[in-house]
Scaffold this motif. Structure first.
Motif, PDB file in Angstrom:
ATOM      1  N   UNK A   1      -0.317 -12.040  -6.907  1.00 13.06           N
ATOM      2  CA  UNK A   1       0.401 -10.766  -7.015  1.00 13.06           C
ATOM      3  C   UNK A   1      -0.524  -9.594  -6.768  1.00 13.06           C
ATOM      4  N   UNK A   2      -1.799  -9.744  -7.129  1.00 12.36           N
ATOM      5  CA  UNK A   2      -2.761  -8.667  -6.924  1.00 12.36           C
ATOM      6  C   UNK A   2      -3.266  -8.620  -5.495  1.00 12.36           C
ATOM      7  N   UNK A   3      -3.077  -9.715  -4.733  1.00  9.86           N
ATOM      8  CA  UNK A   3      -3.337  -9.678  -3.298  1.00  9.86           C
ATOM      9  C   UNK A   3      -2.224  -8.861  -2.646  1.00  9.86           C
ATOM     10  N   UNK A   4      -2.583  -7.865  -1.862  1.00 10.29           N
ATOM     11  CA  UNK A   4      -1.576  -7.038  -1.194  1.00 10.29           C
ATOM     12  C   UNK A   4      -0.674  -7.898  -0.319  1.00 10.29           C
ATOM     13  N   UNK A   5       0.575  -7.509  -0.212  1.00  9.89           N
ATOM     14  CA  UNK A   5       1.499  -8.226   0.671  1.00  9.89           C
ATOM     15  C   UNK A   5       1.080  -8.113   2.129  1.00  9.89           C
ATOM     16  N   UNK A   6       0.153  -7.193   2.433  1.00 12.00           N
ATOM     17  CA  UNK A   6      -0.389  -7.106   3.790  1.00 12.00           C
ATOM     18  C   UNK A   6      -1.450  -8.164   4.044  1.00 12.00           C
ATOM     19  N   UNK A   7      -2.031  -8.733   2.974  1.00 10.86           N
ATOM     20  CA  UNK A   7      -3.198  -9.609   3.101  1.00 10.86           C
ATOM     21  C   UNK A   7      -2.905 -11.051   2.710  1.00 10.86           C
TER      22      UNK A   7
ATOM     23  N   UNK B   1     -10.737   4.569 -15.958  1.00  9.33           N
ATOM     24  CA  UNK B   1      -9.427   4.683 -16.583  1.00  9.33           C
ATOM     25  C   UNK B   1      -8.386   4.947 -15.498  1.00  9.33           C
ATOM     26  N   UNK B   2      -7.346   4.135 -15.486  1.00  8.40           N
ATOM     27  CA  UNK B   2      -6.266   4.283 -14.508  1.00  8.40           C
ATOM     28  C   UNK B   2      -4.996   4.701 -15.237  1.00  8.40           C
ATOM     29  N   UNK B   3      -4.293   5.711 -14.722  1.00  6.41           N
ATOM     30  CA  UNK B   3      -3.080   6.217 -15.357  1.00  6.41           C
ATOM     31  C   UNK B   3      -2.010   6.414 -14.288  1.00  6.41           C
ATOM     32  N   UNK B   4      -0.801   5.913 -14.555  1.00  9.09           N
ATOM     33  CA  UNK B   4       0.304   6.079 -13.616  1.00  9.09           C
ATOM     34  C   UNK B   4       1.085   4.784 -13.485  1.00  9.09           C
ATOM     35  N   UNK B   5       1.564   4.517 -12.297  1.00  2.00           N
ATOM     36  CA  UNK B   5       2.308   3.288 -12.012  1.00  2.00           C
ATOM     37  C   UNK B   5       1.473   2.412 -11.092  1.00  2.00           C
ATOM     38  N   UNK B   6       1.296   1.142 -11.472  1.00  2.00           N
ATOM     39  CA  UNK B   6       0.401   0.262 -10.734  1.00  2.00           C
ATOM     40  C   UNK B   6       0.732  -1.192 -11.066  1.00  2.00           C
ATOM     41  N   UNK B   7       0.094  -2.119 -10.343  1.00  5.75           N
ATOM     42  CA  UNK B   7       0.253  -3.543 -10.626  1.00  5.75           C
ATOM     43  C   UNK B   7      -0.515  -3.908 -11.887  1.00  5.75           C
TER      44      UNK B   7
END
Length: 403
Positions: free
Chosen positions: A149-155, A136-142
């Motif tokens: 979009x799910x590929x990091x802008x670094x990669x 379970x993920x809670x907070x702000x995320x993609x």
């Protein structure tokens, strides 16, 4: 009030203050500063990265390559990011905080929606692996939309993402998501996710404008997992020794979307009858011995099948949603000297929002991976074939440094 510079100093000072009490290992360039508490109840990795970008754009008058002019150029820090991730109390409870420091990261639509602060926070979430393959993920995320979009802008495989991502990505939002990971048989990977979010985008303080947003995704990896999560890394920099394939589909509903592109784009004024936005994605990633290919397709429609917005009396307004379709295909080969050549084709087909936006994008890219994606030089040359306007020519050069 503690300013941002003081905050960074406090964080790093605390890390080094407790140096003698932490488990410290040797790490190489690009792996950040990593510490684990002596009793293994806390772990943190701190990393910093930035991108220096030069770009030039020309108009191709009357679509004639012999008549190129109107040069516009720019040099800027495209991205500058500070990231902290690790675990708290147990490895099953992980966290991530990522801050955007560049001007383009901090830009927003005004205090009415974002309060008096900046647009600093990119990610800030807890992820709890509470039972076997369930998290379970809670907070702000993609949100789980298109693969790029799910590929990091670094990669990224190119200097930046495609026009499909620019116009149709779901981006980040505030909410919760449930994830399930399972290996069927010896290697067949299955990943399911379902998210519930506010629907207006990241760092919104004005509250929910229309309705909420729900996102569902299923991903299959029939040949097993990729090296180092390579299904979400541009280019086959890890040189998969066996063929690897990831295929995914996703569906998103943004009820009463208050912005032109759901949780992105301009906000609509009051007195507008908002519609639901429906977005469907399909994508794949294939890698084998330096070769990679990625494809994406997206379609977006409103609940009335029209992008036009009306007022409360039923009269038409000048405001519209950005709907339609887009396709992105890209492929590349990483040579054994870590030099990559890549090509990309993207098509943007908006639905009557602006006929001038209908376009084909052709891009040739070259990358030199000095230390994987952590230290690289990238350049690409692009041709934009517009349906109604003059065509465009672009050239970009970017250096990525990530500690």
């Amino acid at each position: 009030m503690v300013n941002f510079r003081s905050f960074i100093f406090i964080v790093f000072a605390s890390l080094f203050t407790h140096y003698s009490y932490a488990q410290v290992k040797d790490y190489s360039f690009g792996e950040g500063l990593q510490y684990t508490a002596k009793d293994s109840t806390f772990g943190i990795k701190a990393s910093l990265r930035f991108q220096s970008l030069f770009m030039a754009n020309w108009n191709v008058h009357n679509d004639n390559l012999n008549d190129i002019g109107n040069l516009e150029s720019n040099i800027l820090i495209r991205r500058a990011r500070l990231k902290f991730d690790g675990f708290a109390y147990s490895p099953k409870l992980s966290y991530k905080v990522e801050l955007g420091l560049s001007n383009r990261d901090l830009d927003h639509e005004g205090a009415k929606y974002y309060g008096e602060g900046g647009n600093l926070i990119l990610d800030a979430y807890l992820k709890w692996n509470f039972y076997k393959g369930f998290s379970l993920k809670v907070g702000q995320f993609k949100l789980s939309g298109n693969r790029a979009r799910l590929v990091s802008s670094a990669d990224m495989q190119f200097v930046d993402r495609s026009i499909l991502n620019s116009r149709f990505n779901l981006d980040r939002d505030i909410g919760a998501s449930l994830h399930y990971d399972k290996v069927l048989g010896k290697q067949f990977g299955l990943h399911l996710s379902a998210a519930f979010a506010q629907g207006e985008g990241r760092n919104i303080t004005s509250g929910n404008i229309g309705g909420y947003q729900t996102t569902f995704k299923i991903e299959l990896m029939p040949f097993g997992k990729f090296i180092k999560k390579g299904a979400y890394v541009g280019g086959d920099v890890y040189r998969e020794q066996k063929p690897k394939l990831a295929v995914a589909v996703a569906f998103d509903r943004n009820a009463g979307a208050g912005r032109a592109r759901g949780n992105k784009g301009a906000f609509f004024p009051g007195g507008i009858v908002l519609q639901d936005l429906y977005t469907g994605f399909a994508d794949f990633m294939f890698k084998y011995k330096g070769f990679s290919m990625m494809g994406e397709y997206v379609i977006r429609q409103t609940s009335s099948n029209s992008p036009m917005l009306v007022d409360q009396n039923g009269g038409f307004t000048p405001f519209q949603y950005f709907t339609g379709t887009a396709v992105n295909l890209q492929a590349g080969y990483v040579f054994k000297n870590n030099f990559e050549l890549a090509a990309r084709y993207s098509h943007l087909g908006p639905e009557s929002f602006s006929m001038a936006d209908i376009s084909n994008h052709y891009t040739l890219g070259a990358s030199k991976y000095i230390k994987g994606h952590s230290l690289k030089v990238q350049t690409d040359l692009g041709y934009i074939q517009n349906q109604l306007l003059d065509d465009g020519l672009t050239w970009r050069v970017q250096i990525e440094v990530g500690f």
